[in-house]
Enzyme design. Sequence first.
Site, PDB file in Angstrom:
ATOM      1  N   ARG A  37       0.927  -1.124   0.128  1.00  0.00           N
ATOM      2  CA  ARG A  37      -0.081   0.056   0.050  1.00  0.00           C
ATOM      3  C   ARG A  37       0.838   1.276   0.014  1.00  0.00           C
ATOM      4  O   ARG A  37       0.405   2.293  -0.500  1.00  0.00           O
ATOM      5  CB  ARG A  37      -0.978  -0.073   1.075  1.00  0.00           C
ATOM      6  CG  ARG A  37      -1.750  -1.311   1.310  1.00  0.00           C
ATOM      7  CD  ARG A  37      -2.896  -1.184   0.148  1.00  0.00           C
ATOM      8  NE  ARG A  37      -3.613  -0.039   0.201  1.00  0.00           N
ATOM      9  CZ  ARG A  37      -4.557   0.590  -0.725  1.00  0.00           C
ATOM     10  NH1 ARG A  37      -4.215  -0.093  -1.894  1.00  0.00           N
ATOM     11  NH2 ARG A  37      -5.557   1.507  -0.466  1.00  0.00           N
ATOM     12  N   ASP A  55      -0.232  -0.811  10.546  1.00  0.00           N
ATOM     13  CA  ASP A  55      -1.666  -1.625  10.399  1.00  0.00           C
ATOM     14  C   ASP A  55      -2.228  -0.924  11.660  1.00  0.00           C
ATOM     15  O   ASP A  55      -1.955  -1.308  12.694  1.00  0.00           O
ATOM     16  CB  ASP A  55      -1.563  -2.949  10.407  1.00  0.00           C
ATOM     17  CG  ASP A  55      -2.912  -3.686  10.296  1.00  0.00           C
ATOM     18  OD1 ASP A  55      -3.895  -3.019  10.232  1.00  0.00           O
ATOM     19  OD2 ASP A  55      -3.014  -4.756   9.918  1.00  0.00           O
ATOM     20  N   ASN A  81      -7.579  10.535   9.053  1.00  0.00           N
ATOM     21  CA  ASN A  81      -8.256  10.250   7.980  1.00  0.00           C
ATOM     22  C   ASN A  81      -8.690   8.751   7.820  1.00  0.00           C
ATOM     23  O   ASN A  81      -9.881   8.358   7.130  1.00  0.00           O
ATOM     24  CB  ASN A  81      -7.615  10.549   6.472  1.00  0.00           C
ATOM     25  CG  ASN A  81      -8.546  10.474   5.493  1.00  0.00           C
ATOM     26  OD1 ASN A  81      -9.523  11.098   5.108  1.00  0.00           O
ATOM     27  ND2 ASN A  81      -7.927   9.364   4.672  1.00  0.00           N
ATOM     28  N   TYR A 154     -19.980   1.627  12.928  1.00  0.00           N
ATOM     29  CA  TYR A 154     -19.515   2.846  12.231  1.00  0.00           C
ATOM     30  C   TYR A 154     -19.883   4.109  12.995  1.00  0.00           C
ATOM     31  O   TYR A 154     -19.157   5.178  13.266  1.00  0.00           O
ATOM     32  CB  TYR A 154     -19.614   2.799  10.967  1.00  0.00           C
ATOM     33  CG  TYR A 154     -19.278   3.909   9.938  1.00  0.00           C
ATOM     34  CD1 TYR A 154     -17.937   3.873   9.823  1.00  0.00           C
ATOM     35  CD2 TYR A 154     -20.022   4.765   9.376  1.00  0.00           C
ATOM     36  CE1 TYR A 154     -17.493   5.255   8.913  1.00  0.00           C
ATOM     37  CE2 TYR A 154     -19.713   6.085   9.072  1.00  0.00           C
ATOM     38  CZ  TYR A 154     -18.299   5.964   8.638  1.00  0.00           C
ATOM     39  OH  TYR A 154     -17.862   7.203   7.935  1.00  0.00           O
ATOM     40  N   LYS A 158     -17.865   7.143  14.827  1.00  0.00           N
ATOM     41  CA  LYS A 158     -17.856   8.436  14.305  1.00  0.00           C
ATOM     42  C   LYS A 158     -18.288   9.562  15.304  1.00  0.00           C
ATOM     43  O   LYS A 158     -17.793  10.753  15.181  1.00  0.00           O
ATOM     44  CB  LYS A 158     -18.700   8.645  12.773  1.00  0.00           C
ATOM     45  CG  LYS A 158     -18.384   7.862  11.868  1.00  0.00           C
ATOM     46  CD  LYS A 158     -17.088   8.404  10.982  1.00  0.00           C
ATOM     47  CE  LYS A 158     -15.729   7.533  11.662  1.00  0.00           C
ATOM     48  NZ  LYS A 158     -14.445   8.040  10.998  1.00  0.00           N
ATOM     49  N   THR A 187     -16.161   7.278  -3.507  1.00  0.00           N
ATOM     50  CA  THR A 187     -14.898   6.978  -3.143  1.00  0.00           C
ATOM     51  C   THR A 187     -15.085   5.357  -2.924  1.00  0.00           C
ATOM     52  O   THR A 187     -16.234   4.854  -2.925  1.00  0.00           O
ATOM     53  CB  THR A 187     -14.256   7.172  -2.037  1.00  0.00           C
ATOM     54  OG1 THR A 187     -14.959   7.370  -0.941  1.00  0.00           O
ATOM     55  CG2 THR A 187     -14.229   8.979  -1.898  1.00  0.00           C
TER      56      THR A 187
END
Length: 259
Positions: A37, A55, A81, A154, A158, A187
Amino acid sequence: MARIFITGSSDGLGSTVANRLISRGHRVVLHARNAQRASDATAACPKAETVVTGDLSSISETKKLAEDVNKLGAFDVVIHNAGLYRGPYRETVDGIPALAAVNTLAPYILTCLIKHPKRLVFVSSDMHQSGDDSLEDILWQRRGEKEYNDVKAYRASKVHNVIFAKAFGRRWPDVKSNSLDPGWLPTKMGGAHASGDVEAAVATYVMLAEGEEKDAQRSGIYYNPGPIEGKAQAGCDDEDKQERLLSICAEFTGVQVPE
């Protein structure tokens, strides 16, 4: 010009933001999960200063990443991010879902261990508005894989990102700490049918990273794409809740919030 570290910047919005900031004269250090990556990150953003790997689903690797970042010297800005969204329960080496590790624990660990920057940016989501802010079982240790729900996980993570921005901004008055919602973007995470405006999202990142506009000189603010000041879930302003989240993360990771 600023020196900026961006997690999760090997592709997607993180890479787009990195390229935009570089085009504006800033120095950017990228982050990737592994060597492959990292190669992808360099190809997508060839003018970056360097790439660090780690990681974020592993507490030990995240701690090592913080060490590697500190070896590079001081940064003006850290942008948290990196994030996971949909997918099955994937247990990490630390016994928790990867989403909780990457979205909640990693930004906490990195913020505590990387030398204080001038500005912190935590990437949240409008989905935090319907997230669980009770801070009960945030790492899914009690509920486990059987009860795991990726969307619920999720949304809650957030909420945590918004709380972190407010908590660290309050704890560290010399650091401007804010959060943002990039919107629903086309995305890899958002999908091809997402209707959000990438340019509006990038403008919000840039404003908070550069710190020159009046809005970027405040702390603990939640921004919608534009950049437009938004209204975060009310519970995020609760200082007792902020301290509780920091305490939960400290206990599990062994990393304390420095003064």
